[in-house]
Design an enzyme around this catalytic site. Structure first.
Site, PDB file in Angstrom:
ATOM      1  N   GLU A  98       0.848  -1.207   0.000  1.00  0.00           N
ATOM      2  CA  GLU A  98       0.000   0.000   0.000  1.00  0.00           C
ATOM      3  C   GLU A  98       0.871   1.240   0.000  1.00  0.00           C
ATOM      4  OE1 GLU A  98      -2.125  -0.264   3.668  1.00  0.00           O
ATOM      5  OE2 GLU A  98      -3.102  -2.125   3.110  1.00  0.00           O
ATOM      6  N   LYS A 154       2.310   4.579   1.484  1.00  0.00           N
ATOM      7  CA  LYS A 154       2.491   5.088   2.846  1.00  0.00           C
ATOM      8  C   LYS A 154       2.205   6.585   2.800  1.00  0.00           C
ATOM      9  CE  LYS A 154       5.458   4.916   6.847  1.00  0.00           C
ATOM     10  NZ  LYS A 154       5.434   6.320   7.215  1.00  0.00           N
ATOM     11  N   ASP A 193       1.648  10.342   3.890  1.00  0.00           N
ATOM     12  CA  ASP A 193       2.410  11.133   4.844  1.00  0.00           C
ATOM     13  C   ASP A 193       1.494  12.136   5.547  1.00  0.00           C
ATOM     14  OD1 ASP A 193       4.567  11.941   6.203  1.00  0.00           O
ATOM     15  OD2 ASP A 193       5.483  13.086   4.579  1.00  0.00           O
ATOM     16  N   TYR A 221      -6.689   2.421   6.502  1.00  0.00           N
ATOM     17  CA  TYR A 221      -5.825   1.337   6.039  1.00  0.00           C
ATOM     18  C   TYR A 221      -5.882   0.082   6.899  1.00  0.00           C
ATOM     19  CZ  TYR A 221      -2.713   3.848   9.230  1.00  0.00           C
ATOM     20  OH  TYR A 221      -2.187   4.493  10.304  1.00  0.00           O
ATOM     21  N   LYS A 253      10.931   2.985   2.864  1.00  0.00           N
ATOM     22  CA  LYS A 253      10.951   4.443   2.766  1.00  0.00           C
ATOM     23  C   LYS A 253      11.718   4.858   1.516  1.00  0.00           C
ATOM     24  CE  LYS A 253       9.736   6.836   5.946  1.00  0.00           C
ATOM     25  NZ  LYS A 253       9.961   7.004   7.342  1.00  0.00           N
ATOM     26  N   CYS A 283      33.977  24.504  26.739  1.00  0.00           N
ATOM     27  CA  CYS A 283      32.539  24.624  26.485  1.00  0.00           C
ATOM     28  C   CYS A 283      32.229  26.063  26.075  1.00  0.00           C
ATOM     29  CB  CYS A 283      31.767  24.245  27.741  1.00  0.00           C
ATOM     30  SG  CYS A 283      30.026  24.689  27.654  1.00  0.00           S
ATOM     31  N   CYS A 288      30.125  27.707  29.223  1.00  0.00           N
ATOM     32  CA  CYS A 288      30.667  27.982  30.558  1.00  0.00           C
ATOM     33  C   CYS A 288      32.196  27.995  30.595  1.00  0.00           C
ATOM     34  CB  CYS A 288      30.115  26.967  31.566  1.00  0.00           C
ATOM     35  SG  CYS A 288      30.694  25.296  31.240  1.00  0.00           S
ATOM     36  N   CYS A 318      30.745  18.585  27.954  1.00  0.00           N
ATOM     37  CA  CYS A 318      31.016  19.535  29.024  1.00  0.00           C
ATOM     38  C   CYS A 318      30.492  18.869  30.292  1.00  0.00           C
ATOM     39  CB  CYS A 318      30.263  20.833  28.747  1.00  0.00           C
ATOM     40  SG  CYS A 318      30.102  21.859  30.207  1.00  0.00           S
ATOM     41  N   CYS A 333      26.560  24.136  34.076  1.00  0.00           N
ATOM     42  CA  CYS A 333      26.738  24.847  32.805  1.00  0.00           C
ATOM     43  C   CYS A 333      25.401  25.469  32.366  1.00  0.00           C
ATOM     44  CB  CYS A 333      27.235  23.864  31.746  1.00  0.00           C
ATOM     45  SG  CYS A 333      27.126  24.488  30.071  1.00  0.00           S
TER      46      CYS A 333
END
Ligand code: IVH
Length: 667
Positions: free
Chosen positions: A114, A116, A118, A223, A310, A404, A407, A422, A427
């Site tokens: 079938e 698919k 979206d 479906y 897909k 980082c 921080c 980090c 932070c």
């Protein structure tokens, strides 16, 4: 007109209108003009105005409901709405076919292929032929009751041509042309356009005002059958039944006797997808015979009897303007490519993830490079690779920072991980990300607390951690930039409301590493109370199926942090709910009647329950257990070595549940 004559005429008008509706919206073969149709509607409306007590909820005049709702009720799916496993190559579809043959022992299984669609998955419930409830998939276990919005979709009959009771499932979507038109209208009105047809459909079914939903060009294709007592052996028959009931089913499907037929169906639609009026993102392949589906079984998230192929994701080219680094809520430092904006799959992409420094090195992305980008899992843009032929020599190499960016603490490269991290627990960037995650829709669902608000709460020093959210007051919020009194009040209301969320949302919101929504549910359901999760040791944690040592370690470690315990105490004092409905110490017993009105019978030996435990589980949820089958029985739960009840159940058309189905029903 006299009342009895009016009643007759009303009945006849409804019959004609339903028939024309079906011809127009489902078959796409109208036999009368719009003017003639409008005249029938007008006559019905007038007669119903004259005799208001003759109005019934299934009348075609009742598609657009009354007042806007305050919020949607939650809807618990009796049988979970599962997702699908994906195949990204046709080779994986072939592997699926080999697996099916191996497991079922069947050399020639039939498949239904079938499109698919979206859009978004919904469930429709018909009771004795009347459309009574419609819900979103939600997390697969609980969705939202969107009945009023679904009633506005003219393809959905409010009354079937037969008094059947059943659940049906399908996809709500918006056609590509309708989507363009809708967006143009929105732009003209100064409203933000939708990113793609799927978002537009999802946004429309979640409108609290059904009049808005009615104005959106929503479509639906069904479906599958959900819970039902019909006598059907194959998916093909099920779809035929839906069509016979005048429900909308996509005509583009094919029964395939071999994997070659499946792959040519996939190739055909991969080429022709543009010609369809709606978007599809692949092909769904399902075993046709239900008894073979049962042999394959299901996992906790997906059936083993189906797979989604897909289509390859579209890629576009653009240039890298800059490379920045992002700090996530667990401290992971990720490089992000800042791009010259491009259109891709309905959205304008300005940034794309480069995942971690390892990927950055492998892909050799430099600032100024021409790159191909695509959407991973159709949502998050990522850089596929560099187009090296287009390099001019002007491109600049980028190196990950040693500290980082938020921080300035030195970053660590933990030996077992690809990401730099980090490790500073205070932070600021991590703290803000944790707030955003806590408030997100799948976690505590605090409306009005998006990234900007989280950032300003942090910057104003009002919250250090998620526990502080519950101590905010109106006078704290009003001075914040872009926070009007109304939005401040709304935010406080959503925070207050989140206090009564079920435990799994809270666990998810805490942001423990490796603990997503599904594991949060497992923890909440197995332990029932947050304190039991906090105190659980590794053995207790790993005794739960699906929780492995790595997760158990992360959970235990999380709750050993002083900081985490401090947050938990703040949450406790604020009155945040620590229990999971469905457990003994549940303080929302009203949510615990999911099986009310259902009669159960057991046969055979169950693996994970004694008979008494199984009985208690059903009774706690308001269901009834009896020793013998009758036409009143809703479910026969069949364990190992089932007795003669199994045959009898089939002859009485009673739904037979395997133990894993039963366990899921209890969830
Ligand atoms: S069957 C257990 N059939 O795809 C089987 N799903 O990725 C569940 N979808 O949530 C679904 N078209 O929203 C099925 N013909 C189709 C479909 C379809 C679209 C969606 C559905 C589901 C998602 C799974």
């Amino acid at each position: 007109m006299k009342e009895n004559q009016a009643a007759e005429r009303i009945k006849e008008l409804r019959r004609q209108i339903n028939e024309h509706n079906y011809r127009y919206h489902v078959l796409d073969q109208p036999v009368i003009s719009d003017l003639e149709f409008d005249a029938l509607m007008k006559e019905l409306i007038e007669l119903e105005e004259q005799y208001p007590h003759l109005v019934t909820p299934d009348s075609p005049t009742q598609r657009v409901g009354g007042e806007p709702l305050k919020e949607f009720d939650t809807y618990r799916h009796r049988v979970p709405m599962l997702g699908l496993d994906n195949a990204f190559e046709l080779e994986e579809v072939k592997e699926f076919d080999r697996r099916v043959k191996r497991t079922t022992g069947h050399s020639y299984p039939e498949y239904m292929a079938e499109l698919k669609l979206d859009g978004l998955a919904v469930s429709l419930l018909y009771r004795e032929g009347l459309f009574t409830t419609g819900a979103t998939r939600g997390d697969g276990y609980t969705g939202e009751d969107i009945t009023a919005n679904l009633k506005t979709i003219k393809q959905i009959p409010l009354k079937l041509n037969s008094p059947v009771s059943m659940e049906v499932r399908g996809e709500v979507f918006i056609n590509k042309e309708d989507f363009q038109r809708l967006n143009q209208e929105r732009i003209q009105k100064g409203e933000p356009p939708f990113a793609n047809p799927r978002n537009a459909a999802a946004g429309s079914v979640r409108q609290l005002d059904p009049r808005i939903a009615a104005a959106r060009p929503l479509k639906i294709y069904l479906y599958s059958l959900g819970e039902n007592k019909l006598k059907v052996d194959t998916h093909q028959e099920a779809l035929q039944i839906l069509e016979d009931l005048h429900l909308p089913v996509s005509p583009h499907r094919q029964l395939c006797a071999s994997v070659e037929e499946i792959t040519s169906f996939c190739r055909h639609w991969e080429e022709k997808r543009e010609e369809l009026p709606y978007e599809i993102d692949g092909i769904v392949i399902k075993i046709n015979t239900f008894s073979l589906q049962e042999k394959m079984g299901v996992t906790s998230r997906t059936p083993r009897w189906a797979i989604a192929y897909k289509f390859p994701t579209p890629e576009v080219e653009t240039r890298v303007k800059d490379i920045e680094v992002n700090v996530g809520r667990t401290g992971a430092i990720t490089p992000v490519a800042v791009l010259y904006p491009v259109h891709l799959g309905g959205t304008v992409v300005k940034r794309a993830s480069l995942h971690n420094q390892e990927v950055l090195r492998q892909k050799e992305v430099k600032i100024g490079d021409h790159v191909k980008i695509r959407k991973a899992g159709e949502i998050i843009p990522e850089v596929v690779g560099v187009i090296k032929e287009k390099r001019t020599g002007e491109e600049k190499k980028f190196s990950m920072p040693g500290e980082c960016p938020s921080c300035r603490t030195p970053v660590y490269h933990l030996p077992e991980e690809a990401a730099l991290r980090c490790l500073n627990p205070s932070c600021p960037a991590q703290a803000v990300e944790r707030l955003i995650h806590f408030a997100s829709r799948r976690a505590m669902d605090i409306e009005g607390m998006g990234p900007a608000v989280a950032q300003s709460l942090w910057e104003a020093g009002l919250v250090e951690d998620v526990g502080d959210l519950y101590y905010l007051e109106l006078h704290n919020l009003i001075p914040l930039e872009r926070m009007a009194e109304k939005s401040a009040r709304n935010l406080l209301t959503s925070i207050e409301k989140s206090k009564s969320n079920p435990l799994y949302r809270l666990i998810h919101g805490l942001g423990i590493r490796f603990v997503g929504e599904r594991v949060s549910r497992l923890l909440a359901e197995n332990f029932g109370h947050l304190d039991s999760v906090v105190n659980a040791d590794k053995e207790e944690l790993t005794s739960i199926p699906d929780i492995g040592p790595r997760m158990a370690y992360a959970i235990e470690e999380f709750f050993q942090q002083e900081q985490a315990l401090k947050i938990i105490e703040k949450l406790r004092s604020a009155g945040v709910n620590f229990t999971q409905p469905g457990n003994e110490d549940d303080n929302h017993p009203e949510e615990n009647y999911s099986l009310s009105g259902y009669n159960f019978v057991f046969t055979g030996t169950l693996q994970n329950f004694t008979r008494d435990q199984a009985r208690t589980q059903v009774e706690q949820r308001g269901g009834r257990v009896s020793g013998s089958l009758s036409s009143n029985t809703d479910y026969l739960v069949a364990g190992e070595n089932p007795g003669s009840k199994l045959e009898k159940a089939r002859s009485l058309n009673v739904t037979v549940l395997q133990e894993n189905d039963f366990a899921r029903l209890l969830e």
